[in-house]
Enzyme design. Structure first.
Site, mmCIF file in Angstrom:
data_model
loop_
_atom_site.group_PDB
_atom_site.id
_atom_site.type_symbol
_atom_site.label_atom_id
_atom_site.label_comp_id
_atom_site.label_asym_id
_atom_site.label_seq_id
_atom_site.Cartn_x
_atom_site.Cartn_y
_atom_site.Cartn_z
ATOM 1 N N SER A 171 0.851 -1.197 0.000
ATOM 2 C CA SER A 171 0.000 0.000 0.000
ATOM 3 C C SER A 171 0.883 1.241 0.000
ATOM 4 C CB SER A 171 -0.925 -0.014 1.218
ATOM 5 O OG SER A 171 -1.839 -1.071 1.145
ATOM 6 N N GLY A 173 0.633 4.158 -1.386
ATOM 7 C CA GLY A 173 0.000 5.451 -1.152
ATOM 8 C C GLY A 173 -0.110 5.778 0.322
ATOM 9 N N ASP A 174 -0.451 4.788 1.137
ATOM 10 C CA ASP A 174 -0.548 4.998 2.581
ATOM 11 C C ASP A 174 0.807 5.292 3.192
ATOM 12 O OD1 ASP A 174 -3.314 4.710 3.324
ATOM 13 O OD2 ASP A 174 -3.173 2.599 2.841
ATOM 14 N N THR A 175 1.791 4.487 2.834
ATOM 15 C CA THR A 175 3.116 4.647 3.428
ATOM 16 C C THR A 175 3.745 5.973 3.021
ATOM 17 O OG1 THR A 175 3.407 2.252 3.360
ATOM 18 C CG2 THR A 175 5.367 3.571 3.692
ATOM 19 N N GLY A 178 2.204 8.655 4.956
ATOM 20 C CA GLY A 178 2.735 8.657 6.312
ATOM 21 C C GLY A 178 4.082 9.360 6.397
#
Length: 402
Positions: A171, A173-175, A178
């Site tokens: 994932s 995009g999430d990382t 973050g």
């Protein structure tokens, strides 16, 4: 509650309240906690869903959680209840940083938006992570990483021409969001030292992906060029590709420097290409990309991967294998750099990844693995917020505390 490190860490003394679930917000909290921040993770009764995702240990807890939840204090509160919201408000009122990744408007509906802390905690750095940001026509849309990687431009350039766009099995995009959130928090903390004021850090998943597009935007605006997918190559840089060897393994070769290209093609048995004036610069190599890749593909297929890499290392040509996680565990360089840290889960060892960057004097560390649901309820709610035994028991009976 585990003992804190005796070493000084860069974010010692920074209090963070982490709200929200799944990946982008929690990964931000993990980064800050690794470098010393005091992170209180507020979970719903039952815990963050990631606790039950993918491979589970004997206790039914995700191995991933042990890494993602490390160094955090787990507190369970039902934010849909008035009592839960009141307790979270107390925690936020004494915090330096808040991280939330709910859909825009959710925190305001709970009476916990950034404006509500303007007087009580003017130094609060209020970090908001969402798919499309807090403003604009798409703000209210649900924004998972998979969708935001698409609209943010990453998926378009990833894959082979004419085929379905490919996603890495992560994932991203999430990382990436973050990482951007952690950067924004550090910038806001630095600014607060000058102004004594906090601010809102607005992070959108699609914008975090957009931030990685290198020359795609000015190339389109200036030359009308749309960067298309290019398989395992990079458009406009030759040669840089992945090749299959005689043993079936793949190697990556980056030979796009002028002098490197000469050494590469000489090693590959093609001095004619090494000395060809038409291929002496990158612009010329781009025109002859198919010819160059065909030659390198043929050479790699004639030799086992280990021999290919040995020859290229001797010729000082950047090249390397495609590693699985098993390969990483067996690699002495990964071991020498300390990229695997061992924790204990109920007396059993488990490796989790170290987190970089590596600081020479105040490196981060894993002080404890992701704990059980609500494992710090007593320490935070009773000892810090001062709930009495009776109040604590009543909240538990009402389901406010998981």
């Amino acid at each position: 509650m585990p003992e804190l490190s005796s070493r000084r860490l860069p974010l010692d003394g920074v209090r963070v309240i982490e709200l929200g679930q799944l990946l982008a917000g929690p990964f931000t909290g993990t980064l800050l906690a690794y470098f010393g921040a005091d992170v209180v993770k507020v979970e719903p009764p039952g815990g963050d869903p990631i606790r039950g995702w993918r491979k589970l240990d004997e206790d039914g807890t995700s191995y991933w959680w042990r890494s993602l939840g490390r160094n955090k204090k787990s507190v369970t509160l039902d934010l849909k209840s008035d009592q839960g919201k009141a307790l979270v408000r107390q925690l936020m009122g004494n915090a330096d940083v808040v991280i939330e990744n709910f859909r825009p408007g959710t925190m305001e509906n709970w009476g916990l938006g950034p404006d509500s802390f303007a007087e009580d905690n003017p130094g609060l750095i209020y970090t908001r992570i969402s798919g499309y940001g807090q403003t604009g026509p798409y703000a209210s849309k649900p924004g998972y990483a998979s969708v935001c990687e698409g609209i943010g431009g990453l998926r378009y350039v990833n894959g082979f021409p004419g085929e379905r766009p490919v996603r890495p099995n992560l994932s991203l995009g999430d990382t990436i969001a973050g990482l951007h959130a952690a950067l924004g928090i550090l910038l806001a903390l630095f600014e607060r030292q000058k102004s004594d004021k906090g601010q809102v850090v607005d992070v959108a998943l699609y914008e975090s992906v957009f931030n990685l597009l290198e020359g795609v935007i000015p190339e389109f605006d200036g030359a009308g060029v749309i960067r298309e997918p290019a398989g395992s190559t990079v458009t406009g840089i030759v040669p840089t590709n992945t090749y299959r060897c005689a043993d079936g393994k793949f190697v990556v070769i980056g030979g796009n420097g002028d002098s490197i290209f000469k050494r590469l093609m000489t090693t590959a048995g093609r001095p004619d290409m090494a000395d060809n004036p038409a291929m002496a610069s990158n612009a010329g190599r781009v025109e002859h990309e198919t010819e160059i890749d065909t030659a390198l593909d043929s050479w790699c297929r004639s030799l086992p991967s280990e021999q290919v890499l040995t020859l290229l290392e001797e010729a000082r040509v950047p090249a390397g294998p495609i590693y699985s996680v098993a390969d990483m565990f067996n690699d002495p360089h990964f071991q020498a750099r300390g990229l695997f840290q061992q924790v204990e889960i109920n007396g059993k060892p488990l490796k989790v990844p170290a987190i970089t960057p590596r600081l020479a004097d105040t490196p981060g560390e894993t002080r404890w693995p992701g704990g059980e649901v609500g494992s710090h309820n007593d320490a935070v709610l009773r000892e810090e917020l001062g709930l009495s035994d009776e109040e604590f028991a009543a909240l538990k009976a009402d389901g406010v505390i998981g």
